[in-house]
Design a protein around this motif. Sequence first.
Motif, PDB file in Angstrom:
ATOM      1  N   LYS A  42       0.801  -1.230   0.000  1.00  0.00           N
ATOM      2  CA  LYS A  42       0.000   0.000   0.000  1.00  0.00           C
ATOM      3  C   LYS A  42       0.835   1.282   0.000  1.00  0.00           C
ATOM      4  O   LYS A  42       0.620   2.156  -0.858  1.00  0.00           O
ATOM      5  CB  LYS A  42      -0.960  -0.011   1.190  1.00  0.00           C
ATOM      6  N   PRO A  43       1.800   1.465   0.931  1.00  0.00           N
ATOM      7  CA  PRO A  43       2.552   2.732   0.900  1.00  0.00           C
ATOM      8  C   PRO A  43       3.378   2.899  -0.366  1.00  0.00           C
ATOM      9  O   PRO A  43       3.553   4.028  -0.854  1.00  0.00           O
ATOM     10  CB  PRO A  43       3.447   2.650   2.146  1.00  0.00           C
ATOM     11  N   PHE A  44       3.857   1.809  -0.936  1.00  0.00           N
ATOM     12  CA  PHE A  44       4.669   1.905  -2.155  1.00  0.00           C
ATOM     13  C   PHE A  44       3.791   2.153  -3.381  1.00  0.00           C
ATOM     14  O   PHE A  44       4.238   2.751  -4.358  1.00  0.00           O
ATOM     15  CB  PHE A  44       5.509   0.634  -2.317  1.00  0.00           C
ATOM     16  N   LEU A  45       2.543   1.712  -3.308  1.00  0.00           N
ATOM     17  CA  LEU A  45       1.580   2.048  -4.355  1.00  0.00           C
ATOM     18  C   LEU A  45       1.311   3.551  -4.355  1.00  0.00           C
ATOM     19  O   LEU A  45       1.189   4.174  -5.417  1.00  0.00           O
ATOM     20  CB  LEU A  45       0.295   1.266  -4.116  1.00  0.00           C
ATOM     21  N   VAL A  46       1.236   4.144  -3.179  1.00  0.00           N
ATOM     22  CA  VAL A  46       1.072   5.603  -3.066  1.00  0.00           C
ATOM     23  C   VAL A  46       2.279   6.316  -3.653  1.00  0.00           C
ATOM     24  O   VAL A  46       2.143   7.272  -4.436  1.00  0.00           O
ATOM     25  CB  VAL A  46       0.872   6.008  -1.593  1.00  0.00           C
ATOM     26  N   LEU A  47       3.481   5.869  -3.294  1.00  0.00           N
ATOM     27  CA  LEU A  47       4.709   6.514  -3.772  1.00  0.00           C
ATOM     28  C   LEU A  47       4.810   6.449  -5.294  1.00  0.00           C
ATOM     29  O   LEU A  47       5.106   7.459  -5.949  1.00  0.00           O
ATOM     30  CB  LEU A  47       5.926   5.840  -3.146  1.00  0.00           C
ATOM     31  N   GLN A  48       4.560   5.272  -5.855  1.00  0.00           N
ATOM     32  CA  GLN A  48       4.719   5.131  -7.300  1.00  0.00           C
ATOM     33  C   GLN A  48       3.611   5.846  -8.058  1.00  0.00           C
ATOM     34  O   GLN A  48       3.846   6.383  -9.151  1.00  0.00           O
ATOM     35  CB  GLN A  48       4.767   3.650  -7.672  1.00  0.00           C
ATOM     36  N   SER A  49       2.406   5.874  -7.493  1.00  0.00           N
ATOM     37  CA  SER A  49       1.314   6.636  -8.120  1.00  0.00           C
ATOM     38  C   SER A  49       1.654   8.121  -8.144  1.00  0.00           C
ATOM     39  O   SER A  49       1.411   8.813  -9.145  1.00  0.00           O
ATOM     40  CB  SER A  49       0.006   6.408  -7.357  1.00  0.00           C
ATOM     41  N   ALA A  50       2.216   8.625  -7.032  1.00  0.00           N
ATOM     42  CA  ALA A  50       2.607  10.035  -6.974  1.00  0.00           C
ATOM     43  C   ALA A  50       3.700  10.340  -7.996  1.00  0.00           C
ATOM     44  O   ALA A  50       3.678  11.395  -8.649  1.00  0.00           O
ATOM     45  CB  ALA A  50       3.090  10.378  -5.569  1.00  0.00           C
ATOM     46  N   ARG A  51       4.669   9.437  -8.136  1.00  0.00           N
ATOM     47  CA  ARG A  51       5.739   9.625  -9.135  1.00  0.00           C
ATOM     48  C   ARG A  51       5.175   9.670 -10.551  1.00  0.00           C
ATOM     49  O   ARG A  51       5.552  10.512 -11.368  1.00  0.00           O
ATOM     50  CB  ARG A  51       6.762   8.493  -9.047  1.00  0.00           C
ATOM     51  N   LEU A  52       4.280   8.729 -10.853  1.00  0.00           N
ATOM     52  CA  LEU A  52       3.733   8.640 -12.211  1.00  0.00           C
ATOM     53  C   LEU A  52       2.868   9.845 -12.546  1.00  0.00           C
ATOM     54  O   LEU A  52       3.104  10.532 -13.553  1.00  0.00           O
ATOM     55  CB  LEU A  52       2.913   7.351 -12.352  1.00  0.00           C
ATOM     56  N   PHE A  53       1.878  10.126 -11.698  1.00  0.00           N
ATOM     57  CA  PHE A  53       0.924  11.187 -12.024  1.00  0.00           C
ATOM     58  C   PHE A  53       1.517  12.583 -11.803  1.00  0.00           C
ATOM     59  O   PHE A  53       1.090  13.539 -12.444  1.00  0.00           O
ATOM     60  CB  PHE A  53      -0.356  11.005 -11.211  1.00  0.00           C
ATOM     61  N   LEU A  97      -7.805   8.686  -6.766  1.00  0.00           N
ATOM     62  CA  LEU A  97      -7.845  10.006  -6.129  1.00  0.00           C
ATOM     63  C   LEU A  97      -6.503  10.738  -6.252  1.00  0.00           C
ATOM     64  O   LEU A  97      -6.479  11.966  -6.355  1.00  0.00           O
ATOM     65  CB  LEU A  97      -8.242   9.858  -4.661  1.00  0.00           C
ATOM     66  N   ILE A  98      -5.399  10.002  -6.241  1.00  0.00           N
ATOM     67  CA  ILE A  98      -4.100  10.645  -6.487  1.00  0.00           C
ATOM     68  C   ILE A  98      -4.054  11.194  -7.908  1.00  0.00           C
ATOM     69  O   ILE A  98      -3.571  12.313  -8.148  1.00  0.00           O
ATOM     70  CB  ILE A  98      -2.953   9.644  -6.240  1.00  0.00           C
ATOM     71  N   ALA A  99      -4.571  10.426  -8.869  1.00  0.00           N
ATOM     72  CA  ALA A  99      -4.630  10.892 -10.260  1.00  0.00           C
ATOM     73  C   ALA A  99      -5.524  12.122 -10.378  1.00  0.00           C
ATOM     74  O   ALA A  99      -5.209  13.073 -11.104  1.00  0.00           O
ATOM     75  CB  ALA A  99      -5.141   9.771 -11.165  1.00  0.00           C
ATOM     76  N   LEU A 100      -6.652  12.120  -9.645  1.00  0.00           N
ATOM     77  CA  LEU A 100      -7.547  13.282  -9.651  1.00  0.00           C
ATOM     78  C   LEU A 100      -6.831  14.510  -9.087  1.00  0.00           C
ATOM     79  O   LEU A 100      -6.925  15.611  -9.647  1.00  0.00           O
ATOM     80  CB  LEU A 100      -8.790  12.970  -8.818  1.00  0.00           C
ATOM     81  N   ALA A 101      -6.106  14.331  -7.982  1.00  0.00           N
ATOM     82  CA  ALA A 101      -5.370  15.449  -7.374  1.00  0.00           C
ATOM     83  C   ALA A 101      -4.268  15.957  -8.281  1.00  0.00           C
ATOM     84  O   ALA A 101      -3.914  17.139  -8.235  1.00  0.00           O
ATOM     85  CB  ALA A 101      -4.780  15.013  -6.032  1.00  0.00           C
ATOM     86  N   ALA A 102      -3.723  15.078  -9.120  1.00  0.00           N
ATOM     87  CA  ALA A 102      -2.656  15.485 -10.049  1.00  0.00           C
ATOM     88  C   ALA A 102      -3.199  16.261 -11.239  1.00  0.00           C
ATOM     89  O   ALA A 102      -2.421  16.858 -11.999  1.00  0.00           O
ATOM     90  CB  ALA A 102      -1.886  14.250 -10.531  1.00  0.00           C
ATOM     91  N   GLY A 103      -4.516  16.265 -11.426  1.00  0.00           N
ATOM     92  CA  GLY A 103      -5.114  17.032 -12.519  1.00  0.00           C
ATOM     93  C   GLY A 103      -5.186  16.299 -13.840  1.00  0.00           C
ATOM     94  O   GLY A 103      -5.197  16.934 -14.904  1.00  0.00           O
ATOM     95  N   LEU A 104      -5.256  14.966 -13.805  1.00  0.00           N
ATOM     96  CA  LEU A 104      -5.389  14.220 -15.059  1.00  0.00           C
ATOM     97  C   LEU A 104      -6.722  14.541 -15.735  1.00  0.00           C
ATOM     98  O   LEU A 104      -7.710  14.848 -15.045  1.00  0.00           O
ATOM     99  CB  LEU A 104      -5.275  12.719 -14.798  1.00  0.00           C
TER     100      LEU A 104
END
Length: 400
Positions: A131-142, A185-192
Amino acid sequence: MNLRRLIPIFDSSVSNWGLEARLLRWLTLVWLFVGLIMLFSASYPVADARQNDGLYYFKRQLLWVLVSLIGFNIIVNLPLQKILGVSHWFLLLFLSLIFVTLIPGLGKKAFDAARWIAIGPIPIQPSELIKPFLVLQSARLFGQWERISWRVRLAWLGIFGLVLLGILAQPNLSTTALCGMTIWLIALAAGLPYKYLGGTAIGGVMLAVLSISIKEYQRKRVMSFLNPWADATGDGYQLVQSLLAVGSGRTWGAGFGLSQQKLFYLPIQDTDFIFAVFAEEFGFVGSIVLLALLATFATLGLIVALKAKNIVHRLVAIGVTILMVGQSLLHIGVATGSLPTTGLPLPMFSYGGNSMIASLIAAGLLIRVARESSEAEVVPLRKPMLENGRRHRGFDKTRN
């Protein structure tokens, strides 16, 4: 690295942290302490019956807490850029282990779901640890979406898809939904673009509906959630007993250690339904205090995200806040009958070393973002002074 920093009470650098980082650290430690006290109460009867030692689960949880706190302190003292630089390797490792759990003979089953593998005496639940690494990699990607090629985008979206499908195949619909919502939600916050977000949201809902349609036990859970009293001794038993525990707490609760439902009426009281025991012992007032703690954690998380200058750091803060607070609210929703029965633990309350490690690593990431955001406000103020000092000294030398 100073080894004393690995122990929270000996970390002398805390006094130099920014306000949000210090508040989050203390809030995390309070959350952890209350969780341990609650686990002691909830697990004592079942540990005494199964292991002839009422402290069996509590003592094992303390060992996991010590291990988790070492990881927590490493994270809060390690530059986030270094953590982000290796996050993809951990994500791929735990993705591989998720598929290992699906291999007959290697995956350990509990409640008809193969979610664990055993490395010696140590149970590993990769769907929690990822879970925490999914957050990290999602943040890096988006966070770098506009600067990377479509090939890289599709490759990582495919990996995220494999993570969700692997967890769903265990089967573990609740964790799949939590991970999917966190990524979305991370993708939404990134403005995709909304066309991508809308398409994935529809796909996710269709996948959940398909899973519920195929898996009979998931379908029964949804039906029993709608009216648990219709089959109070069958499919609705867990929820009925949980509701009885919550209702028995009334305003002030029965008192610490005095829950009646934990005496073998409420199933899985030390993990999936630990909030029901908490609500029975501390009542409506205690439940409101716990919700206030979660609200404070969420507020501080959003403040940290808003203060972060780096978009990737901002998305990490948002992702961790969603993960910690969102999972807690889903757990509470299940225990109070607001959501269908699922198998989500309450972070830092429920028994389980994998959940504890994931929770404290996630909290450590949020604190690390808070630290770097506050340090970023201080460092630029010193640079011009140093540059001016050098300029003046150089000027004086030329004059002399």
